[in-house]
Design a protein around this motif. Structure first.
Motif, PDB file in Angstrom:
ATOM      1  N   PHE B  60       0.856  -1.195   0.000  1.00 62.08           N
ATOM      2  CA  PHE B  60       0.000   0.000   0.000  1.00 62.08           C
ATOM      3  C   PHE B  60       0.886   1.236   0.000  1.00 62.08           C
ATOM      4  O   PHE B  60       2.003   1.217   0.520  1.00 62.08           O
ATOM      5  N   SER B  62       1.697   5.524   0.579  1.00 62.74           N
ATOM      6  CA  SER B  62       1.637   6.345   1.790  1.00 62.74           C
ATOM      7  C   SER B  62       0.282   7.049   1.929  1.00 62.74           C
ATOM      8  O   SER B  62      -0.170   7.292   3.043  1.00 62.74           O
ATOM      9  N   SER B  63      -0.384   7.360   0.804  1.00 60.21           N
ATOM     10  CA  SER B  63      -1.721   7.966   0.904  1.00 60.21           C
ATOM     11  C   SER B  63      -2.713   6.983   1.529  1.00 60.21           C
ATOM     12  O   SER B  63      -3.613   7.372   2.266  1.00 60.21           O
ATOM     13  N   ALA B  65      -1.913   4.703   3.688  1.00 60.54           N
ATOM     14  CA  ALA B  65      -1.560   4.491   5.100  1.00 60.54           C
ATOM     15  C   ALA B  65      -2.494   5.291   5.992  1.00 60.54           C
ATOM     16  O   ALA B  65      -2.910   4.830   7.059  1.00 60.54           O
ATOM     17  N   LYS B  66      -2.838   6.490   5.518  1.00 58.38           N
ATOM     18  CA  LYS B  66      -3.757   7.338   6.290  1.00 58.38           C
ATOM     19  C   LYS B  66      -5.143   6.680   6.387  1.00 58.38           C
ATOM     20  O   LYS B  66      -5.782   6.721   7.438  1.00 58.38           O
ATOM     21  N   PHE B  69      -4.914   3.902   8.905  1.00 55.40           N
ATOM     22  CA  PHE B  69      -4.861   4.480  10.244  1.00 55.40           C
ATOM     23  C   PHE B  69      -6.279   4.832  10.726  1.00 55.40           C
ATOM     24  O   PHE B  69      -6.676   4.483  11.839  1.00 55.40           O
ATOM     25  N   ASP B 104       3.498  -1.586  12.910  1.00 55.24           N
ATOM     26  CA  ASP B 104       3.243  -0.141  13.082  1.00 55.24           C
ATOM     27  C   ASP B 104       1.819   0.091  13.588  1.00 55.24           C
ATOM     28  O   ASP B 104       1.596   0.863  14.512  1.00 55.24           O
ATOM     29  N   PHE B 105       0.857  -0.581  12.954  1.00 57.65           N
ATOM     30  CA  PHE B 105      -0.545  -0.372  13.325  1.00 57.65           C
ATOM     31  C   PHE B 105      -0.868  -1.021  14.678  1.00 57.65           C
ATOM     32  O   PHE B 105      -1.692  -0.522  15.437  1.00 57.65           O
ATOM     33  N   GLU B 107       0.731  -1.125  17.363  1.00 53.47           N
ATOM     34  CA  GLU B 107       1.080  -0.296  18.534  1.00 53.47           C
ATOM     35  C   GLU B 107      -0.083   0.523  19.089  1.00 53.47           C
ATOM     36  O   GLU B 107      -0.114   0.831  20.273  1.00 53.47           O
ATOM     37  N   ASP B 108      -1.008   0.910  18.193  1.00 51.50           N
ATOM     38  CA  ASP B 108      -2.112   1.781  18.636  1.00 51.50           C
ATOM     39  C   ASP B 108      -3.355   1.006  19.067  1.00 51.50           C
ATOM     40  O   ASP B 108      -4.343   1.606  19.464  1.00 51.50           O
TER      41      ASP B 108
END
Lengths: 172, 119
Positions: B60, B62-63, B65-66, B69, B104-105, B107-108
């Protein structure tokens, strides 16, 4: 330069893909499959080729969104991929507004100083905070390029227009 | 809802109890792609007691990724509201990039049950 010299130049520098002109999302859709195939044909290390492809997409979308020379659907620029014994290189060149040079230079210099841990932190922080002012995407493109590349370099050339040059190396 | 994959978008299935997303994600227009998915997911979460999500991505941008998120935030909020939410982030053993992205994901996520699954 003669046409055959241009051909030989690309071969001599290992450039196996080069697109120059109007880059739009439509153009990217049309070429991305071919780029993926070509990169995979050269190296079957999937982790490596996905990094190369990911950086190519970010570089192409930077030109589409931020090239100073614009047409309705996108921006004018050049994006190229090369291969040598060391690995891959993805290069992008586009005209840019002189006003933005200092800010961009600082941003990229900061990213060059960061190790992978710092880059990960910067990426997550940007995700949480949302895109910065003036961004047309998530504001993550350069961090993503820094994370996925082995190293990157940039330059601002006056020739006579101001050109922004960004080169990213991806080695196994 | 079922969306077939294209060369720039993943296959997406959304039912009353589960969402599956599989493939590559770097849409021409991320908002046009993501809005209907986020809207429908919010509707399903509103009326369910438990919901499971499976993601199997190859790449995927970087656009996007938002989008992911925001997507995980919606799920985490539902879990914080007392719903039972389970998420599987599937990655292939050779795919370091997608493993890292999954971490990365992760962690939240505190309330939702989030699993990294090697396939």
């Amino acid at each position: 330069m003669d046409s055959h010299d241009f051909h030989k130049l690309l071969l001599s520098r290992g450039t196996f893909f080069c697109y120059s002109g109007l880059l739009s999302e439509e153009v990217l859709s049309a070429i991305s499959g071919i780029v993926r195939e070509q990169v995979t044909d050269i190296d079957n290390n999937e982790d490596l080729t996905t990094r190369v492809f990911g950086i190519f997409v970010e570089q192409a979308q930077n030109i589409i969104r931020y090239s100073e020379e614009r047409l309705a659907q996108g921006g004018i620029g050049t994006v190229a991929i090369g291969h040598s014994n060391d690995g891959f290189i993805v290069e992008a060149i586009n005209p840019m507004n002189a006003e933005n040079v200092e800010r961009l230079k600082k941003n990229l210099k900061d990213l060059q100083q960061m190790d992978s841990k710092d880059l990960r932190k910067a990426y997550k922080q940007r995700l949480r905070e949302g895109p910065p002012e003036g961004s047309k995407g998530a504001g993550l493109g350069f961090i993503e390029i820094a994370r996925k590349s082995s190293k990157f370099e940039f330059d601002f050339v006056e020739n006579p227009d101001r050109l922004f040059v960004l080169k990213a190396w991806i080695v196994p | 809802m079922h969306l077939e994959s294209t060369n720039r978008t993943p296959e997406v299935s959304i039912s009353d109890s589960a969402l599956e997303l599989k493939g590559e994600c770097y849409p021409e227009d991320i908002t046009a792609f993501s809005e209907p998915i986020l809207e429908l997911l919010a509707e399903k979460l509103e009326v369910c007691e438990s919901y499971s999500v499976g993601l199997e991505l190859r790449y995927f941008n970087s656009s996007s990724a938002k989008f992911f998120f925001d997507f995980f935030e919606v799920l985490e909020d539902a879990a914080a509201d007392g719903k039972s939410i389970s998420i599987e982030w599937r990655y292939r053993s050779t795919d370091n990039s997608m493993k890292e992205a999954g971490e990365d994901f992760e962690e939240d996520m505190e309330e939702a049950n989030y699993q990294l699954v090697e396939i």
